[in-house]
Design a protein around this motif. Structure first.
Motif, PDB file in Angstrom:
ATOM      1  N   LYS A 191       0.808  -1.215   0.000  1.00 11.48           N
ATOM      2  CA  LYS A 191       0.000   0.000   0.000  1.00 11.48           C
ATOM      3  C   LYS A 191       0.846   1.273   0.000  1.00 11.48           C
ATOM      4  CE  LYS A 191      -3.701  -2.411   0.030  1.00 11.48           C
ATOM      5  NZ  LYS A 191      -4.497  -2.526  -1.189  1.00 11.48           N
ATOM      6  N   SER A 192       2.006   1.241   0.658  1.00 15.00           N
ATOM      7  CA  SER A 192       2.795   2.467   0.804  1.00 15.00           C
ATOM      8  C   SER A 192       3.985   2.507  -0.152  1.00 15.00           C
ATOM      9  CB  SER A 192       3.299   2.582   2.252  1.00 15.00           C
ATOM     10  OG  SER A 192       4.010   1.415   2.627  1.00 15.00           O
ATOM     11  N   VAL A 193       3.854   1.844  -1.308  1.00 17.49           N
ATOM     12  CA  VAL A 193       4.989   1.749  -2.225  1.00 17.49           C
ATOM     13  C   VAL A 193       5.364   3.106  -2.803  1.00 17.49           C
ATOM     14  CG1 VAL A 193       3.601   1.225  -4.269  1.00 17.49           C
ATOM     15  CG2 VAL A 193       5.953   0.404  -4.128  1.00 17.49           C
ATOM     16  N   ASP A 194       4.401   3.989  -3.049  1.00 15.81           N
ATOM     17  CA  ASP A 194       4.718   5.300  -3.623  1.00 15.81           C
ATOM     18  C   ASP A 194       5.558   6.131  -2.659  1.00 15.81           C
ATOM     19  OD1 ASP A 194       3.385   4.754  -5.960  1.00 15.81           O
ATOM     20  OD2 ASP A 194       1.507   5.674  -5.319  1.00 15.81           O
ATOM     21  N   ASP A 195       5.205   6.094  -1.380  1.00  9.59           N
ATOM     22  CA  ASP A 195       5.977   6.818  -0.383  1.00  9.59           C
ATOM     23  C   ASP A 195       7.396   6.256  -0.293  1.00  9.59           C
ATOM     24  OD1 ASP A 195       6.037   8.725   2.012  1.00  9.59           O
ATOM     25  OD2 ASP A 195       6.641   6.833   2.943  1.00  9.59           O
ATOM     26  N   ALA A 196       7.512   4.923  -0.326  1.00  7.20           N
ATOM     27  CA  ALA A 196       8.831   4.302  -0.264  1.00  7.20           C
ATOM     28  C   ALA A 196       9.658   4.639  -1.500  1.00  7.20           C
ATOM     29  CB  ALA A 196       8.684   2.786  -0.126  1.00  7.20           C
ATOM     30  N   LYS A 197       9.023   4.675  -2.660  1.00  8.97           N
ATOM     31  CA  LYS A 197       9.741   5.043  -3.888  1.00  8.97           C
ATOM     32  C   LYS A 197      10.256   6.471  -3.815  1.00  8.97           C
ATOM     33  CE  LYS A 197       7.541   2.049  -7.355  1.00  8.97           C
ATOM     34  NZ  LYS A 197       6.671   2.039  -8.559  1.00  8.97           N
ATOM     35  N   SER A 198       9.416   7.382  -3.325  1.00  8.34           N
ATOM     36  CA  SER A 198       9.827   8.783  -3.215  1.00  8.34           C
ATOM     37  C   SER A 198      10.980   8.932  -2.235  1.00  8.34           C
ATOM     38  CB  SER A 198       8.642   9.636  -2.759  1.00  8.34           C
ATOM     39  OG  SER A 198       7.601   9.600  -3.703  1.00  8.34           O
ATOM     40  N   ARG A 199      10.890   8.232  -1.117  1.00  9.41           N
ATOM     41  CA  ARG A 199      11.958   8.293  -0.108  1.00  9.41           C
ATOM     42  C   ARG A 199      13.274   7.762  -0.684  1.00  9.41           C
ATOM     43  NH1 ARG A 199      11.201   9.143   5.041  1.00  9.41           N
ATOM     44  NH2 ARG A 199       8.962   8.699   4.859  1.00  9.41           N
ATOM     45  N   ALA A 200      13.174   6.662  -1.442  1.00  7.91           N
ATOM     46  CA  ALA A 200      14.374   6.091  -2.054  1.00  7.91           C
ATOM     47  C   ALA A 200      14.974   7.039  -3.081  1.00  7.91           C
ATOM     48  CB  ALA A 200      14.034   4.748  -2.701  1.00  7.91           C
ATOM     49  N   ALA A 201      14.120   7.661  -3.894  1.00 10.12           N
ATOM     50  CA  ALA A 201      14.607   8.586  -4.924  1.00 10.12           C
ATOM     51  C   ALA A 201      15.312   9.774  -4.302  1.00 10.12           C
ATOM     52  CB  ALA A 201      13.441   9.049  -5.798  1.00 10.12           C
ATOM     53  N   PHE A 202      14.795  10.242  -3.189  1.00  8.90           N
ATOM     54  CA  PHE A 202      15.328  11.462  -2.574  1.00  8.90           C
ATOM     55  C   PHE A 202      16.580  11.200  -1.745  1.00  8.90           C
ATOM     56  CE2 PHE A 202      15.173  15.058   0.464  1.00  8.90           C
ATOM     57  CZ  PHE A 202      15.108  16.098  -0.447  1.00  8.90           C
ATOM     58  N   HIS A 203      16.610  10.086  -1.015  1.00 11.58           N
ATOM     59  CA  HIS A 203      17.686   9.877  -0.046  1.00 11.58           C
ATOM     60  C   HIS A 203      18.661   8.747  -0.392  1.00 11.58           C
ATOM     61  CE1 HIS A 203      16.162  12.682   2.920  1.00 11.58           C
ATOM     62  NE2 HIS A 203      14.975  12.121   2.886  1.00 11.58           N
ATOM     63  N   ILE A 204      18.201   7.742  -1.165  1.00 12.66           N
ATOM     64  CA  ILE A 204      19.050   6.564  -1.369  1.00 12.66           C
ATOM     65  C   ILE A 204      19.744   6.581  -2.726  1.00 12.66           C
ATOM     66  CG2 ILE A 204      19.115   4.046  -1.463  1.00 12.66           C
ATOM     67  CD1 ILE A 204      16.644   3.999   0.331  1.00 12.66           C
ATOM     68  N   ARG A 205      18.971   6.767  -3.786  1.00  7.96           N
ATOM     69  CA  ARG A 205      19.538   6.625  -5.128  1.00  7.96           C
ATOM     70  C   ARG A 205      20.654   7.621  -5.405  1.00  7.96           C
ATOM     71  NH1 ARG A 205      16.434   3.102  -8.303  1.00  7.96           N
ATOM     72  NH2 ARG A 205      14.284   2.753  -7.605  1.00  7.96           N
ATOM     73  N   SER A 206      20.501   8.851  -4.902  1.00  9.26           N
ATOM     74  CA  SER A 206      21.505   9.874  -5.199  1.00  9.26           C
ATOM     75  C   SER A 206      22.846   9.595  -4.532  1.00  9.26           C
ATOM     76  CB  SER A 206      20.993  11.249  -4.753  1.00  9.26           C
ATOM     77  OG  SER A 206      20.736  11.252  -3.360  1.00  9.26           O
ATOM     78  N   LYS A 207      22.837   8.863  -3.427  1.00  9.44           N
ATOM     79  CA  LYS A 207      24.081   8.623  -2.681  1.00  9.44           C
ATOM     80  C   LYS A 207      24.621   7.207  -2.880  1.00  9.44           C
ATOM     81  CE  LYS A 207      24.054  12.673  -0.650  1.00  9.44           C
ATOM     82  NZ  LYS A 207      25.103  13.691  -0.929  1.00  9.44           N
ATOM     83  N   LEU A 208      23.732   6.214  -2.928  1.00 11.87           N
ATOM     84  CA  LEU A 208      24.173   4.819  -2.974  1.00 11.87           C
ATOM     85  C   LEU A 208      23.714   4.081  -4.220  1.00 11.87           C
ATOM     86  CD1 LEU A 208      23.362   3.724   0.709  1.00 11.87           C
ATOM     87  CD2 LEU A 208      25.593   4.372  -0.206  1.00 11.87           C
ATOM     88  N   GLY A 209      22.911   4.719  -5.050  1.00  9.25           N
ATOM     89  CA  GLY A 209      22.255   4.023  -6.148  1.00  9.25           C
ATOM     90  C   GLY A 209      23.177   3.267  -7.071  1.00  9.25           C
ATOM     91  N   ASN A 210      24.311   3.844  -7.431  1.00  4.16           N
ATOM     92  CA  ASN A 210      25.225   3.208  -8.386  1.00  4.16           C
ATOM     93  C   ASN A 210      26.200   2.249  -7.731  1.00  4.16           C
ATOM     94  OD1 ASN A 210      24.122   4.587 -10.611  1.00  4.16           O
ATOM     95  ND2 ASN A 210      25.396   6.384 -10.219  1.00  4.16           N
ATOM     96  N   ALA A 211      26.193   2.178  -6.414  1.00  4.12           N
ATOM     97  CA  ALA A 211      27.108   1.277  -5.708  1.00  4.12           C
ATOM     98  C   ALA A 211      26.676  -0.171  -5.904  1.00  4.12           C
ATOM     99  CB  ALA A 211      27.148   1.619  -4.222  1.00  4.12           C
ATOM    100  N   LYS A 212      27.647  -1.065  -6.028  1.00  6.59           N
ATOM    101  CA  LYS A 212      27.341  -2.490  -6.091  1.00  6.59           C
ATOM    102  C   LYS A 212      26.983  -2.975  -4.692  1.00  6.59           C
ATOM    103  CE  LYS A 212      30.563  -3.233  -9.926  1.00  6.59           C
ATOM    104  NZ  LYS A 212      31.813  -3.914 -10.365  1.00  6.59           N
TER     105      LYS A 212
END
Length: 413
Positions: A125-146
């Motif tokens: 149910k809360s996938v959109d919120d989790a996606k937004s949180r990941a886009a804002f805080h995770i992908r920019s810093k760790l996204g390309n890391a293996k």
């Protein structure tokens, strides 16, 4: 406690197994199973050894390892003892892992993509919120890391960076185009809120990486498993409206925003739940509304007080069953974030500040608790699976023998 001896360990124990084409299995190490098949037509040749595991995509894999030394001495190649068969099964699984390692290494971005795809298919149910949180805080810093290159220190440093950053990016929740605003890192409340955000974001990252680990896309979960969330970050104190503030809010509103506010106050439902209500969700006979989809994934019926029943009776009257119960002024159903402008105008008119629409849900719950409703009843009305959240936020409001006794007997200046 002594470990139970395997039924496959000796010729004697294997001979007691019924002849069958269905193998008998034992787990010999994580993700590796050894099987023994004593076929119906072996004619004195003995049974056969099998190995089983799973590929990185979750597909079950099985191979024949050789014959068992039931009827002939083991030669270590075609005929194997129990221990030799276990070694052969482990060696076979290592060849699978070697093949998997040749594939492109999984990145954090890829793990997030696969995780969100799976959870969406499962009805998260809360996938959109989790996606937004990941886009804002995770992908920019760790996204390309293996994922295989992640370390405890790297993840902990990323988590701490969300708290210690001097600038706050802002223009709406998880917005992509943002302005930088300097924050006061000496303010304990600022630090608490940031740590709470870091904890929520760490939970999203861990969920995606655990999904990858459980589906054998990566072989080690140590790096993120050993990074713990901050303690004491969730404030139990919440904002809810007094009876006078509730009356002021309703009195200052009109039209569609009044209907939305009134519906929130008499149901305690979230905005998303209210926006999805259809005419058929109102039960005129039992004076209740049915919430089919909730954050917890559990549907629920919410009984209505007399005023709430009158409200929903009016909203449903003369309308088709699949039409939305609550709509904007234009007649279009409410959508995410579109209520902000009329809500802010309403707060100004009612001379209220620092109140969110979601806090009408808290107001609903706190009013019931103050009036003596059992906490389990409040939890069920809100759609919680147990009373933990209700106890955390509202238990102090409940009528209490201890509190009444203290007020009656304690020194009063």
């Amino acid at each position: 406690m002594a470990q139970r001896r395997s039924n496959l360990a000796s010729k004697t124990s294997r001979a007691m197994l019924p002849a069958s084409d269905t193998p008998e299995w034992e787990v010999i190490s994580p993700g590796v199973r050894l099987g023994y098949r004593r076929g119906r037509g072996t004619h004195g040749r003995g049974g056969s050894w099998l190995g089983a595991s799973r590929a990185t995509d979750g597909k079950r894999l099985q191979t024949k390892l050789g014959r068992a030394d039931d009827a002939a001495p083991a030669d270590g190649a075609d005929i194997l003892t129990h221990e030799q068969a276990k070694a052969a099964a482990r060696a076979w699984v290592k060849t699978l892992s070697a093949g998997a390692e040749a594939a492109p290494a999984l990145t954090v971005n890829a793990a997030l993509d696969k995780y969100f795809e799976a959870r969406t298919a499962e009805g998260m149910k809360s996938v959109d919120d989790a996606k937004s949180r990941a886009a804002f805080h995770i992908r920019s810093k760790l996204g390309n890391a293996k994922v295989a290159d992640l370390t405890i220190e790297k993840i902990r440093s990323w988590r701490d960076g969300m708290v210690s950053a001097q600038k706050r990016r802002r223009t709406g929740k998880f917005a992509e185009k943002v302005n930088s605003v300097t924050v006061d890192l000496t303010d304990p409340e600022v630090i608490r809120r940031r740590r709470d955000t870091a904890n929520r974001t760490l939970t999203t990252l861990k969920a995606a990486l655990n999904w990858a680990f459980n589906n054998r896309l990566v072989s080690d979960d140590t790096a993120w498993r050993l990074v713990r969330p901050y303690r004491g970050t969730t404030a139990a104190r919440i904002r809810f409206l007094t009876p006078a503030e509730q009356k002021a809010l309703v009195a200052a509103s009109n039209g569609s925003i009044r209907d939305l506010v009134s519906a929130a106050l008499v149901t305690g439902a979230r905005f998303s739940e209210l926006a999805r209500l259809r005419v058929t969700d109102y039960d005129a006979v039992n004076k209740s509304v049915f919430v089919a989809e909730s954050k917890s994934g559990k549907p629920r019926h919410i009984p209505l007080p007399a005023g709430g029943a009158e409200l929903f009776e009016r909203l449903a009257q003369g309308r088709g069953g699949n039409e939305p119960l609550l709509t904007q002024h234009s007649g279009v159903e409410w959508a995410k974030a579109v209520y902000h402008r009329p809500w802010k105008a309403l707060l100004k008119q009612a001379r209220l500040s620092d109140v969110t629409l979601h806090e009408l849900r808290h107001t609903y719950a706190s009013t019931m608790v103050r009036n003596g409703a059992p906490l389990i009843v409040v939890a069920q009305a809100l759609g919680h699976s147990d009373t933990r959240m209700v106890e955390k936020h509202y238990a102090h409001l409940a009528p209490s023998y201890v509190a009444d006794t203290i007020r009656r007997l304690a020194p009063d200046i």
